[in-house]
Write an enzyme that holds these catalytic residues in place. Sequence first.
Site, PDB file in Angstrom:
ATOM      1  N   GLN A 279     -33.842  12.556 -27.598  1.00  0.00           N
ATOM      2  CA  GLN A 279     -33.163  13.112 -26.497  1.00  0.00           C
ATOM      3  C   GLN A 279     -32.830  12.470 -25.290  1.00  0.00           C
ATOM      4  OE1 GLN A 279     -35.286  16.333 -24.009  1.00  0.00           O
ATOM      5  NE2 GLN A 279     -33.678  17.905 -25.007  1.00  0.00           N
ATOM      6  N   ILE A 337     -29.186   1.459 -23.539  1.00  0.00           N
ATOM      7  CA  ILE A 337     -29.212   2.176 -24.989  1.00  0.00           C
ATOM      8  C   ILE A 337     -29.700   0.875 -25.931  1.00  0.00           C
ATOM      9  CG2 ILE A 337     -28.129   3.203 -26.651  1.00  0.00           C
ATOM     10  CD1 ILE A 337     -26.960   5.141 -24.349  1.00  0.00           C
ATOM     11  N   GLY A 340     -32.935  -5.134 -25.707  1.00  0.00           N
ATOM     12  CA  GLY A 340     -32.663  -6.227 -25.673  1.00  0.00           C
ATOM     13  C   GLY A 340     -31.169  -6.909 -26.259  1.00  0.00           C
ATOM     14  N   GLU A 363      -7.821  -4.385  -5.457  1.00  0.00           N
ATOM     15  CA  GLU A 363      -6.974  -3.140  -5.019  1.00  0.00           C
ATOM     16  C   GLU A 363      -7.368  -2.279  -4.225  1.00  0.00           C
ATOM     17  OE1 GLU A 363      -3.880  -2.315  -7.885  1.00  0.00           O
ATOM     18  OE2 GLU A 363      -3.928  -4.660  -8.825  1.00  0.00           O
ATOM     19  N   GLY A 364      -8.312  -2.650  -3.426  1.00  0.00           N
ATOM     20  CA  GLY A 364      -8.928  -1.901  -2.478  1.00  0.00           C
ATOM     21  C   GLY A 364     -10.344  -1.374  -2.925  1.00  0.00           C
ATOM     22  N   THR A 365     -11.443  -1.771  -2.256  1.00  0.00           N
ATOM     23  CA  THR A 365     -12.807  -1.357  -2.332  1.00  0.00           C
ATOM     24  C   THR A 365     -13.017   0.163  -2.524  1.00  0.00           C
ATOM     25  OG1 THR A 365     -13.326  -1.193  -0.115  1.00  0.00           O
ATOM     26  CG2 THR A 365     -13.598  -3.601  -1.288  1.00  0.00           C
ATOM     27  N   SER A 366     -14.217   0.379  -3.048  1.00  0.00           N
ATOM     28  CA  SER A 366     -14.552   1.915  -3.027  1.00  0.00           C
ATOM     29  C   SER A 366     -14.385   2.554  -1.508  1.00  0.00           C
ATOM     30  CB  SER A 366     -15.784   2.214  -3.687  1.00  0.00           C
ATOM     31  OG  SER A 366     -15.730   1.573  -5.242  1.00  0.00           O
TER      32      SER A 366
HETATM   33  N1  CAA Z   1       0.336   4.645   1.125  1.00  0.00           N
HETATM   34  C1  CAA Z   1       1.323   4.484   1.797  1.00  0.00           C
HETATM   35  N2  CAA Z   1       1.349   4.004   3.187  1.00  0.00           N
HETATM   36  C2  CAA Z   1       0.223   3.719   3.538  1.00  0.00           C
HETATM   37  C3  CAA Z   1      -1.404   3.518   2.921  1.00  0.00           C
HETATM   38  C4  CAA Z   1      -1.211   4.118   1.406  1.00  0.00           C
HETATM   39  N3  CAA Z   1      -1.949   4.216   0.833  1.00  0.00           N
HETATM   40  N4  CAA Z   1      -1.820   3.337   3.367  1.00  0.00           N
HETATM   41  C5  CAA Z   1      -1.630   2.950   4.856  1.00  0.00           C
HETATM   42  N5  CAA Z   1      -0.273   3.099   4.837  1.00  0.00           N
HETATM   43  C6  CAA Z   1       0.636   2.923   6.019  1.00  0.00           C
HETATM   44  C7  CAA Z   1       0.151   3.959   7.006  1.00  0.00           C
HETATM   45  O1  CAA Z   1       0.919   5.034   6.976  1.00  0.00           O
HETATM   46  C8  CAA Z   1       0.543   3.019   8.201  1.00  0.00           C
HETATM   47  O2  CAA Z   1       1.992   3.297   8.416  1.00  0.00           O
HETATM   48  P1  CAA Z   1       3.074   3.552   9.702  1.00  0.00           P
HETATM   49  O3  CAA Z   1       2.624   2.277  10.631  1.00  0.00           O
HETATM   50  O4  CAA Z   1       4.158   3.673   9.640  1.00  0.00           O
HETATM   51  O5  CAA Z   1       2.117   4.677  10.456  1.00  0.00           O
HETATM   52  C9  CAA Z   1       0.593   1.531   7.896  1.00  0.00           C
HETATM   53  O6  CAA Z   1       0.209   1.712   6.546  1.00  0.00           O
HETATM   54  C10 CAA Z   1      -0.668   1.142   8.358  1.00  0.00           C
HETATM   55  O7  CAA Z   1      -1.974   1.721   8.105  1.00  0.00           O
HETATM   56  P2  CAA Z   1      -3.123   2.274   9.097  1.00  0.00           P
HETATM   57  O8  CAA Z   1      -2.318   2.467  10.379  1.00  0.00           O
HETATM   58  O9  CAA Z   1      -3.806   3.183   8.397  1.00  0.00           O
HETATM   59  O10 CAA Z   1      -3.744   0.649   9.314  1.00  0.00           O
HETATM   60  P3  CAA Z   1      -5.249   0.295   8.895  1.00  0.00           P
HETATM   61  O11 CAA Z   1      -5.366  -0.897   9.288  1.00  0.00           O
HETATM   62  O12 CAA Z   1      -6.254   1.405   9.785  1.00  0.00           O
HETATM   63  O13 CAA Z   1      -5.705   0.627   7.419  1.00  0.00           O
HETATM   64  C11 CAA Z   1      -5.753   0.187   5.023  1.00  0.00           C
HETATM   65  C12 CAA Z   1      -4.989   0.211   6.379  1.00  0.00           C
HETATM   66  C13 CAA Z   1      -5.533   1.359   4.406  1.00  0.00           C
HETATM   67  C14 CAA Z   1      -7.313  -0.215   5.294  1.00  0.00           C
HETATM   68  C15 CAA Z   1      -5.360  -0.992   4.380  1.00  0.00           C
HETATM   69  O14 CAA Z   1      -5.330  -2.259   4.834  1.00  0.00           O
HETATM   70  C16 CAA Z   1      -5.624  -1.369   3.018  1.00  0.00           C
HETATM   71  O15 CAA Z   1      -5.247  -0.506   2.159  1.00  0.00           O
HETATM   72  N6  CAA Z   1      -6.623  -2.196   2.705  1.00  0.00           N
HETATM   73  C17 CAA Z   1      -7.038  -2.683   1.413  1.00  0.00           C
HETATM   74  C18 CAA Z   1      -6.159  -3.740   0.632  1.00  0.00           C
HETATM   75  C19 CAA Z   1      -6.026  -3.820  -0.759  1.00  0.00           C
HETATM   76  O16 CAA Z   1      -6.026  -2.879  -1.393  1.00  0.00           O
HETATM   77  N7  CAA Z   1      -6.110  -5.030  -0.933  1.00  0.00           N
HETATM   78  C20 CAA Z   1      -5.978  -5.418  -2.567  1.00  0.00           C
HETATM   79  C21 CAA Z   1      -5.395  -6.786  -2.591  1.00  0.00           C
HETATM   80  S1  CAA Z   1      -4.389  -6.794  -4.090  1.00  0.00           S
HETATM   81  C22 CAA Z   1      -5.350  -6.980  -5.524  1.00  0.00           C
HETATM   82  O17 CAA Z   1      -6.596  -6.920  -5.416  1.00  0.00           O
HETATM   83  C23 CAA Z   1      -4.691  -7.146  -6.743  1.00  0.00           C
HETATM   84  C24 CAA Z   1      -4.936  -8.041  -7.468  1.00  0.00           C
HETATM   85  O18 CAA Z   1      -4.933  -9.147  -7.730  1.00  0.00           O
HETATM   86  C25 CAA Z   1      -5.682  -7.399  -8.776  1.00  0.00           C
END
Ligand code: CAA
Length: 380
Positions: A279, A337, A340, A363-366
């Site tokens: 189980q 599961i 070793g 592509e954005g942390t959790s």
């Molecule tokens: N979709 C559409 N628009 C968005 C959005 C989303 N998910 N998130 C934010 N925006 C827009 C907002 O509406 C805002 O627009 P306006 O100025 O017109 O109102 C603008 O973006 C700025 O947003 P905030 O005012 O909310 O800014 P913030 O600094 O408070 O927050 C954040 C921004 C959401 C934290 C952003 O910085 C973010 O997403 N950070 C994570 C970055 C990321 O994912 N990096 C990954 C790197 S790429 C990668 O990993 C690829 C790889 O190689 C595998």
Amino acid sequence: MNFELTEEHRMIQQMARDFAENELKPGVIERDEKQYFPKELLQRMGELGFLGMMVDPQYGGGGMDTVSYVLAMEEIAKWDASAAVIMSVNNSLVCWGLEKFGSEEQKQKYLTKLSTGEMIGAFCLSEPEAGSDATQQKTTAIDEGDHYLLNGTKNWITNADIASIYMVMAQTDVELKHKGINCLIVEREAEGFQLGPKEDKMGIRGSDTHSLSFIDVKVPKENRLGEDGFGFKFAMKVLNGGRIGIAAQALGIAAGAFERALEYSKIRKAFGTEIMNHQAIQFKLADMATEIEASRQLVLKAAFEKDAGLDFSTTSAMAKLYASKTAMKCASESIQIHGGNGYVREYHVERMLRDAKITEIYEGTSEIQRIVISRNLIRA
Ligand code: CAA
């Protein structure tokens, strides 16, 4: 409401499953150890249509929906999460971004090659001091009339060495903050472009990650994506779709780890019987399967919303948040599961745990997914 996949969806899923089992699985341990992805495999992914799945056939793509794409991603990530990220960046960030927001000239020049794998693309947003806080771009693109002068450094760039073009976010007007950022397409041959050293990573070691430098790189104005100042919005919109791809990658890692655990539990004996009869093992398998199914439904819902032209930013963030957590849990439970044996390379599952971790980061942390979800909920 209909949970059935179409005949075409099933065919694509099966084709990806066959490719993963027959062509990706055989060398995956060696690729992880030696940190490389052979050109021939990349070429094969292009031939099979995995590099431009959603691109309109007029630009050389497969013209498929996002549901097909995530089904293929899951199967590929079950055996090779590195192949899956190469595919995710090229499909969801580069090809989709170009098709949705690029000019006709840019599509003819780049998309037609990216969609077949003749070219691979990289997406360059992160910097040494701008990871999660992505508006803080220090790379500059100074407007010099018919071109931009690009200077700066980008970090943790997936596909950096296999790419021919780079979508680079850079600050043109500091006063305008994130509204002064542009996205420029930079060609690898551009004078002043420098590829930094390869990162020696914990996981997804088959996929290459480097830093990049741009020193007085002249980028023609026609290589800007969208209107002046659209670069940050472009990155955010494209990442909403990218997160569906990474969620599907995480789902594939979770499902792969589960499949290995189920198989093993049927052959390994302890206390006089196959361990599947205990189980303690059954409950682990039940929890894994339940969380994998919940992840799959979120991934498919995000893909469905994108295909239907709905706002999918909340669901894609939820899918990535949940599927990445599930990948970590399932990989860890699968090792448990296996006992070793789970701790040694030949059983694959220790790699899956190492590969899973990045899905909670890139592509954005959790934590960023929770910001995206909660802001959308509050705004609604
Ligand atoms: N979709 C559409 N628009 C968005 C959005 C989303 N998910 N998130 C934010 N925006 C827009 C907002 O509406 C805002 O627009 P306006 O100025 O017109 O109102 C603008 O973006 C700025 O947003 P905030 O005012 O909310 O800014 P913030 O600094 O408070 O927050 C954040 C921004 C959401 C934290 C952003 O910085 C973010 O997403 N950070 C994570 C970055 C990321 O994912 N990096 C990954 C790197 S790429 C990668 O990993 C690829 C790889 O190689 C595998």
